[in-house]
Design an enzyme around this catalytic site. Structure first.
Site, short mmCIF file in Angstrom:
data_model
loop_
_atom_site.label_atom_id
_atom_site.label_comp_id
_atom_site.label_asym_id
_atom_site.label_seq_id
_atom_site.Cartn_x
_atom_site.Cartn_y
_atom_site.Cartn_z
N MET A 279 0.84 -1.20 0.00
CA MET A 279 0.00 0.00 0.00
C MET A 279 0.88 1.26 0.00
O MET A 279 0.41 2.36 0.29
CB MET A 279 -0.94 -0.01 1.21
CG MET A 279 -1.88 -1.22 1.20
SD MET A 279 -3.36 -0.98 2.18
CE MET A 279 -2.67 -0.76 3.80
N HIS B 94 9.04 1.53 3.73
CA HIS B 94 10.05 1.53 4.78
C HIS B 94 10.89 0.26 4.58
O HIS B 94 10.65 -0.49 3.61
CB HIS B 94 9.40 1.58 6.17
CG HIS B 94 8.33 0.54 6.37
ND1 HIS B 94 8.61 -0.79 6.46
CD2 HIS B 94 6.98 0.65 6.45
CE1 HIS B 94 7.48 -1.46 6.62
NE2 HIS B 94 6.47 -0.61 6.62
N GLU B 95 11.80 -0.01 5.50
CA GLU B 95 12.72 -1.13 5.29
C GLU B 95 12.01 -2.49 5.22
O GLU B 95 12.57 -3.44 4.66
CB GLU B 95 13.80 -1.16 6.40
CG GLU B 95 14.88 -0.10 6.25
CD GLU B 95 14.47 1.24 6.83
OE1 GLU B 95 13.26 1.47 7.10
OE2 GLU B 95 15.36 2.09 7.03
N GLY B 96 10.83 -2.59 5.80
CA GLY B 96 10.06 -3.85 5.69
C GLY B 96 9.72 -4.14 4.24
O GLY B 96 9.90 -5.27 3.76
N HIS B 97 9.22 -3.13 3.53
CA HIS B 97 8.91 -3.29 2.11
C HIS B 97 10.19 -3.57 1.30
O HIS B 97 10.21 -4.45 0.43
CB HIS B 97 8.28 -2.02 1.54
CG HIS B 97 6.99 -1.62 2.18
ND1 HIS B 97 6.88 -0.55 3.03
CD2 HIS B 97 5.75 -2.15 2.10
CE1 HIS B 97 5.63 -0.42 3.43
NE2 HIS B 97 4.92 -1.38 2.89
N LYS C 173 4.96 -9.66 9.57
CA LYS C 173 4.35 -8.69 10.48
C LYS C 173 2.83 -8.81 10.38
O LYS C 173 2.11 -8.64 11.34
CB LYS C 173 4.78 -7.28 10.11
CG LYS C 173 4.31 -6.30 11.14
CD LYS C 173 4.35 -4.90 10.66
CE LYS C 173 3.26 -4.18 11.36
NZ LYS C 173 2.35 -3.52 10.45
N SER D 157 6.25 0.12 10.36
CA SER D 157 4.92 0.20 9.76
C SER D 157 4.74 1.57 9.16
O SER D 157 5.20 2.57 9.73
CB SER D 157 3.86 -0.05 10.83
OG SER D 157 2.59 0.38 10.37
N SER D 158 4.05 1.62 8.02
CA SER D 158 3.75 2.93 7.41
C SER D 158 2.97 3.78 8.40
O SER D 158 3.08 5.01 8.39
CB SER D 158 2.93 2.72 6.14
OG SER D 158 3.57 1.82 5.27
N ARG D 159 2.17 3.15 9.25
CA ARG D 159 1.31 3.89 10.18
C ARG D 159 2.08 4.53 11.34
O ARG D 159 1.52 5.38 12.03
CB ARG D 159 0.22 2.98 10.74
CG ARG D 159 -0.83 2.59 9.73
CD ARG D 159 -1.97 1.81 10.39
NE ARG D 159 -3.12 1.66 9.53
CZ ARG D 159 -3.39 0.59 8.77
NH1 ARG D 159 -2.55 -0.43 8.76
NH2 ARG D 159 -4.48 0.55 8.02
P1 AMP Z 1 1.62 -2.78 3.43
O1 AMP Z 1 2.13 -1.74 2.48
O2 AMP Z 1 1.56 -2.31 4.85
O3 AMP Z 1 0.35 -3.43 2.96
O4 AMP Z 1 2.70 -3.91 3.43
C1 AMP Z 1 3.11 -4.55 2.25
C2 AMP Z 1 3.87 -5.78 2.60
O5 AMP Z 1 4.99 -5.43 3.41
C3 AMP Z 1 3.04 -6.77 3.42
O6 AMP Z 1 3.33 -8.09 2.97
C4 AMP Z 1 3.51 -6.54 4.81
O7 AMP Z 1 3.39 -7.68 5.63
C5 AMP Z 1 4.97 -6.21 4.58
N1 AMP Z 1 5.50 -5.48 5.73
C6 AMP Z 1 4.98 -4.39 6.31
N2 AMP Z 1 5.71 -4.03 7.39
C7 AMP Z 1 6.70 -4.94 7.50
C8 AMP Z 1 7.78 -5.12 8.40
N3 AMP Z 1 8.00 -4.32 9.43
N4 AMP Z 1 8.62 -6.17 8.20
C9 AMP Z 1 8.41 -7.02 7.16
N5 AMP Z 1 7.42 -6.89 6.27
C10 AMP Z 1 6.57 -5.87 6.42
#
Ligand code: AMP
Length: 291
Positions: free
Chosen positions: A30, A34-37, A149, A185-187
């Site tokens: 979405m 961040h580093e997760g993405h 996550k 988290s983006s949030r």
């Molecule tokens: P989102 O943009 O929040 O829908 O996240 C997109 C993808 O990134 C989803 O598969 C999330 O699970 C993953 N994601 C979000 N935050 C993290 C994080 N801190 N560590 C690893 N993956 C993440």
């Protein structure tokens, strides 16, 4: 890096890539990276010829009183990050492009959603599987990358892929955290200063719970109580849930004797945060799923 905004162009590009025997790794997001993405994109880059990432804040997965409007967005910065991470194609459709009319076909999820976030966010996972089914048909990935996550999402997507026979390998990667333990988290940008400090207790609380299992505790209720008490004592947040369930089935258990999820969601004024740990009966973290 190529930017594609229409379903037609994305679908034609994907089909042509497959004809040329290219493998496609897909990272649905979405945005507000961040580093997760980035970790998902980099892993996808290592394992596939072409990496496609989508940026789409999917209205279908937000409830009427949720933060669809407040969800942070920054396309320009996302494009820079994605390019640096090695993404080849970014798919950024509008809502109109994805949902030109009200959906006639709706997917019904019977299991894995009446617990955790699914209970407090009715319709959320239906929105998730709907958009993912569409994206899978548009992008034709060989592998799709998700973060642990959102572990309930991973469990639901695992069922989606298996039940509907999508020829896609699900790759679920570990949670990336800030140095103080808070799950990225983006949030997080929407948290007030004090809330941001309190939020570090979410991970500490889950770790306290896991430590009990490492020390031999087998009773899920005692582990859950430890997490509840820790979050309650140290944060101003309102706890939505703390649950310990089997994973990936997400069934209630009376004794910890298999792989489990210990998960929580906490409402702060700025954002609702979620986090979880996946571990085995000895409290050992499960490193990699479905592989
Ligand atoms: P989102 O943009 O929040 O829908 O996240 C997109 C993808 O990134 C989803 O598969 C999330 O699970 C993953 N994601 C979000 N935050 C993290 C994080 N801190 N560590 C690893 N993956 C993440």
């Amino acid at each position: 890096m190529k930017i594609i905004r229409t379903v037609n162009e994305m679908q034609e590009t994907a089909v042509s890539l497959l004809k040329n025997n290219k493998t496609i790794g897909f990272v649905p997001t979405m945005g507000f990276f961040h580093e997760g993405h980035i970790a998902l994109m980099e892993q996808a880059k290592q394992e596939n010829d072409i990496v496609v990432s989508s940026i789409f804040v999917n209205p279908l997965q937000f409830g009427p009183n949720e933060d669809y409007e407040q969800y942070p967005r920054d396309e320009e910065q996302d494009l820079t990050y994605a390019d640096t991470a090695g993404v080849d194609i970014v798919f950024i459709p509008t809502t109109q492009e994805m949902y030109p009319r009200k959906m006639v076909i709706n997917l019904d999820i019977s299991d894995r959603v009446n617990v955790l976030c699914g209970r407090s966010r009715p319709g959320h996972f239906q929105g998730v599987v709907t958009v993912l089914s569409k994206l899978f048909h548009i992008i034709h990935p060989n592998k799709a990358y998700f973060g642990r996550k959102d572990a309930q999402q991973v469990a639901v997507v695992n069922a989606l892929i298996e039940d509907l026979n999508f020829p896609i390998e699900l790759v679920a990667l570990p949670t990336i955290r800030e140095s103080d333990g808070l799950a990225k988290s983006s949030r997080n940008v929407n948290l007030r200063e004090k809330e941001r400090k309190d939020a570090t207790w979410i991970y500490k609380a889950l770790e306290n719970g896991r430590q009990l299992v490492v020390d031999g505790e087998k009773n899920p209720d005692i582990v859950v109580k430890e997490v509840l008490d820790t979050i309650d004592t140290h944060t101003s947040g309102k706890i939505d849930y703390v649950e310990l369930l089997s994973y990936p089935e997400l069934q209630a258990i009376s004794v910890i004797e298999q792989e489990v999820i210990l998960a929580t969601a906490v409402y702060f004024e700025g954002a609702r945060l979620i986090d979880n740990l996946l571990f085995d009966k000895n409290g050992k973290i499960v490193e990699r799923l479905f592989k």
